[in-house]
Write an enzyme that holds these catalytic residues in place. Structure first.
Site, mmCIF file in Angstrom:
data_model
loop_
_atom_site.group_PDB
_atom_site.id
_atom_site.type_symbol
_atom_site.label_atom_id
_atom_site.label_comp_id
_atom_site.label_asym_id
_atom_site.label_seq_id
_atom_site.Cartn_x
_atom_site.Cartn_y
_atom_site.Cartn_z
ATOM 1 N N LYS A 68 -0.253 8.392 -23.011
ATOM 2 C CA LYS A 68 0.178 8.842 -24.344
ATOM 3 C C LYS A 68 1.670 8.536 -24.499
ATOM 4 O O LYS A 68 2.036 7.378 -24.693
ATOM 5 C CB LYS A 68 -0.126 10.332 -24.551
ATOM 6 C CG LYS A 68 -1.443 10.888 -23.985
ATOM 7 C CD LYS A 68 -2.685 10.216 -24.379
ATOM 8 C CE LYS A 68 -4.019 10.777 -23.914
ATOM 9 N NZ LYS A 68 -4.254 12.044 -23.339
ATOM 10 N N PHE A 124 -18.862 15.379 -25.505
ATOM 11 C CA PHE A 124 -18.460 14.601 -26.696
ATOM 12 C C PHE A 124 -18.338 13.116 -26.394
ATOM 13 O O PHE A 124 -18.508 12.282 -27.284
ATOM 14 C CB PHE A 124 -17.136 15.130 -27.262
ATOM 15 C CG PHE A 124 -15.975 15.045 -26.304
ATOM 16 C CD1 PHE A 124 -15.789 16.019 -25.339
ATOM 17 C CD2 PHE A 124 -15.088 13.986 -26.358
ATOM 18 C CE1 PHE A 124 -14.741 15.943 -24.442
ATOM 19 C CE2 PHE A 124 -14.027 13.901 -25.463
ATOM 20 C CZ PHE A 124 -13.860 14.879 -24.499
ATOM 21 N N ASP A 175 1.353 20.890 -19.649
ATOM 22 C CA ASP A 175 0.610 19.672 -19.931
ATOM 23 C C ASP A 175 1.586 18.833 -20.756
ATOM 24 O O ASP A 175 1.739 19.026 -21.957
ATOM 25 C CB ASP A 175 -0.677 19.980 -20.708
ATOM 26 C CG ASP A 175 -1.472 18.711 -21.008
ATOM 27 O OD1 ASP A 175 -0.887 17.609 -20.945
ATOM 28 O OD2 ASP A 175 -2.671 18.820 -21.323
ATOM 29 N N ARG A 205 -13.389 16.372 -33.233
ATOM 30 C CA ARG A 205 -12.746 17.440 -32.484
ATOM 31 C C ARG A 205 -13.229 18.753 -33.077
ATOM 32 O O ARG A 205 -12.544 19.389 -33.867
ATOM 33 C CB ARG A 205 -11.209 17.325 -32.559
ATOM 34 C CG ARG A 205 -10.599 16.342 -31.558
ATOM 35 C CD ARG A 205 -10.898 16.747 -30.136
ATOM 36 N NE ARG A 205 -10.326 15.874 -29.116
ATOM 37 C CZ ARG A 205 -10.975 15.496 -28.030
ATOM 38 N NH1 ARG A 205 -12.240 15.831 -27.841
ATOM 39 N NH2 ARG A 205 -10.387 14.779 -27.108
ATOM 40 N N TYR A 257 0.840 -1.204 0.000
ATOM 41 C CA TYR A 257 0.000 0.000 0.000
ATOM 42 C C TYR A 257 0.870 1.248 0.000
ATOM 43 O O TYR A 257 0.554 2.242 -0.661
ATOM 44 C CB TYR A 257 -0.914 0.017 1.231
ATOM 45 C CG TYR A 257 -1.935 1.131 1.160
ATOM 46 C CD1 TYR A 257 -3.173 0.914 0.568
ATOM 47 C CD2 TYR A 257 -1.649 2.407 1.642
ATOM 48 C CE1 TYR A 257 -4.107 1.931 0.464
ATOM 49 C CE2 TYR A 257 -2.569 3.432 1.538
ATOM 50 C CZ TYR A 257 -3.805 3.196 0.947
ATOM 51 O OH TYR A 257 -4.714 4.209 0.842
ATOM 52 N N PHE A 301 -7.739 22.226 -23.689
ATOM 53 C CA PHE A 301 -7.987 20.802 -23.824
ATOM 54 C C PHE A 301 -9.206 20.489 -22.956
ATOM 55 O O PHE A 301 -9.406 21.106 -21.912
ATOM 56 C CB PHE A 301 -6.776 19.948 -23.420
ATOM 57 C CG PHE A 301 -7.054 18.485 -23.661
ATOM 58 C CD1 PHE A 301 -7.058 17.983 -24.947
ATOM 59 C CD2 PHE A 301 -7.382 17.638 -22.611
ATOM 60 C CE1 PHE A 301 -7.384 16.655 -25.190
ATOM 61 C CE2 PHE A 301 -7.703 16.311 -22.844
ATOM 62 C CZ PHE A 301 -7.701 15.811 -24.131
ATOM 63 N N THR A 302 -9.990 19.507 -23.402
ATOM 64 C CA THR A 302 -11.302 19.246 -22.793
ATOM 65 C C THR A 302 -11.244 19.075 -21.271
ATOM 66 O O THR A 302 -11.852 19.843 -20.523
ATOM 67 C CB THR A 302 -11.915 18.003 -23.443
ATOM 68 O OG1 THR A 302 -10.972 16.933 -23.397
ATOM 69 C CG2 THR A 302 -12.290 18.287 -24.893
HETATM 70 C C1 LIG Z 1 -5.346 12.813 -22.744
HETATM 71 C C2 LIG Z 1 -4.996 14.197 -22.411
HETATM 72 C C3 LIG Z 1 -5.215 14.715 -21.129
HETATM 73 C C4 LIG Z 1 -5.961 13.958 -20.046
HETATM 74 O O1 LIG Z 1 -5.344 12.777 -19.713
HETATM 75 P P1 LIG Z 1 -6.183 11.460 -19.290
HETATM 76 O O2 LIG Z 1 -5.119 10.465 -18.987
HETATM 77 O O3 LIG Z 1 -7.032 11.078 -20.463
HETATM 78 O O4 LIG Z 1 -7.005 11.807 -18.110
HETATM 79 C C5 LIG Z 1 -4.795 16.015 -20.875
HETATM 80 N N1 LIG Z 1 -4.213 16.763 -21.824
HETATM 81 C C6 LIG Z 1 -4.004 16.294 -23.075
HETATM 82 C C7 LIG Z 1 -3.346 17.155 -24.086
HETATM 83 C C8 LIG Z 1 -4.395 15.005 -23.412
HETATM 84 O O5 LIG Z 1 -4.205 14.558 -24.651
#
Ligand SMILES: *Cc1c(COP(=O)(O)O)cnc(C)c1O
Length: 462
Positions: free
Chosen positions: A263, A454, A220, A387, A77, A129-130
């Site tokens: 990513k 979306f 980011d 998008r 843990y 970004f969303t």
């Molecule tokens: C995917 C993404 C996020 C959010 O990450 P999650 O792992 O999906 O929560 C933030 N910023 C960008 C540019 C992304 O592509």
């Protein structure tokens, strides 16, 4: 005999050890499947998809080294050895001091927004970004777009369309005052602009401007390694530098980052929040235990932290990046050569179709990009995502739809998953939809979720 091309090709720096069969359902079944999904590709069953280009998020193939690491999970843990391996990898390759894992990128965005943003604050960023904007607004902030104008023009060939508009940022600081700007959120690369990079020179200039006003920068860093590759290829003075050293320099101009490991970092789940300020880290780690888990696992299993630590080291390899982005460019250049309208230049993780140019007869309020993604699936079983106006959502004060200039469909390439032949088939499928463009019709939204619509909105043909 045809003349032999003079160029020398690159090839993937790996070979295949395990395969996963693909399945293609009939045209009739695809028509039924997309209707049942409310013409939203997020609501399709993955089993009904042939080539899945919905996202590059969590869809990468892990290496044998990463899978071996999965067997070394220390599922304690607290204080798992895999956490320390992950921490060391982030410190080595990204250069930040204090790290806490999170379940994925948006977990880190939530924590950062809550500890930094007060109601009435402004958070400038190089395009929204969303999930990032959602958390900034949920914390009471107002997002302000300070990306350069070139980013909004899909045909503009400027190589660094992710750059921050320094005059717009300076004007915002002058208008609202530095005290109302907790940080600048710099994305590298800029997803919503088409995976467009930001230059080192621009990042340095943003650092100089913000330092003069005592404003922090949080990156980011989701695709910062891909951004480093573009700097290596395109920015004078970086050609002989490794992607790894460029990444380290780039991050050094920021005070921390949020990260989706799904990513660049070549894993199926995970993320992190990194901070250089100890006091801020203490605040963050106090909130991590509320939303994610103890600060040494943050919602991740030990084995997943190990896979991410190893994935980070693999992700900064020059050969890996050349093949990764090379494949995206292979698909994009093929479509461009055929006259299919795609965002230029081709970005790092995806090829973006320009839905306005596909369907000039469909008004934006009838969701041309949503319709294009649905038509592509119906044509070929290839899954992409919208998008455009659906992703952009509504203004948090007026409730009106945002009307983004870019109305795009994203063909996102998972890392180390598909072959060049899959790219050929994809390009031919897109070309068939392009040929049939005159008969395409718009959509009407029949269900609109309250947040990040979306993902779950439903539509029907008009
Ligand atoms: C995917 C993404 C996020 C959010 O990450 P999650 O792992 O999906 O929560 C933030 N910023 C960008 C540019 C992304 O592509």
């Amino acid at each position: 005999m045809k003349p032999r091309p003079t160029k020398r090709s690159w090839a993937e720096p790996w070979k295949v050890k395990m395969v996963e069969p693909l399945r293609m359902i009939s045209a009739d079944e695809r028509r039924r499947a997309i209707a049942a999904a409310g013409y939203n590709t997020f609501l399709l069953r993955s089993e009904d998809v042939y080539i899945d280009l919905l996202t590059d998020s969590g869809t990468s193939a892990m290496s044998d080294q990463q899978w071996a690491g999965m067997m070394l999970g220390d599922e304690a843990y607290a204080g798992s050895r895999n956490f320390y391996n992950l921490e060391a990898a982030i410190q080595k390759y990204y250069g930040y001091r204090y790290i806490t894992p999170t379940h994925q990128g948006r977990g880190a965005e939530n924590i950062l927004s809550q500890i930094c943003i007060k109601p009435g604050d402004y958070v400038p960023g190089n395009m929204y970004f969303t999930t990032t904007r959602h958390h900034q607004e949920a914390a009471g902030g107002t997002f302000v777009d300070v990306v350069i104008p070139e980013a909004h023009d899909p045909a503009n060939e400027f190589p660094f369309k992710g750059n921050v508009d320094l005059e717009a940022l300076a004007a915002l600081i002058a208008r609202v005052g530095a005290a109302k700007i907790p940080y600048v959120c710099v994305a590298a690369t800029v997803n919503m602009a088409g995976g467009q990079p930001i230059s080192m020179a621009n990042m340095q200039a943003v650092r100089a401007l913000t330092r003069a006003h005592g404003i922090r920068i949080f990156l980011d860093a989701t695709r910062a390694v891909e951004n480093a590759w573009f700097i290596q290829q395109l920015e004078p003075g970086y050609r002989d530098r490794s992607v790894a050293s460029i990444l380290l320099e780039f991050c050094s101009y920021s005070d921390g980052c949020t990260m989706s490991g799904k990513k660049d970092a070549l894993v199926n789940i995970g993320g992190w929040l990194a901070l250089n300020d100890k006091d801020l880290y203490d605040e963050a780690s106090a909130l991590v235990v509320v939303y994610e888990g103890l600060h040494t696992y943050g919602g991740m299993a030990g084995r997943d932290m190990e896979a991410m630590a190893r994935g980070i080291a693999e992700s900064v390899s020059d050969d890996h990046m050349t093949a990764r982005i090379g494949q995206v460019q292979y698909l994009g250049e093929m479509l461009h050569d055929w006259g299919v309208p795609v965002v230029r230049p081709i970005g790092g993780h995806a090829v973006y179709l320009d839905a306005r140019a596909f369907y000039p007869h469909i008004p934006q309020d009838q969701f041309p990009a949503q319709a294009l993604a649905a038509n592509l699936y119906e044509e070929s079983g290839v899954r992409a995502m919208e998008r455009g106006i659906v992703s952009a959502g509504r203004d948090k004060l007026t409730g009106e739809n945002h009307h983004p200039k870019l109305e795009l469909v994203r063909l996102t390439i998972p890392r180390r998953v598909y072959t060049q032949a899959h790219m050929d088939v994809t390009a031919e499928s897109v070309a068939a939809v392009w040929d049939a463009r005159a008969s395409a019709r718009g959509l009407r939204m029949t269900y609109e979720p309250r947040h990040l619509r979306f993902f779950q909105a439903r539509f029907e043909p008009i």
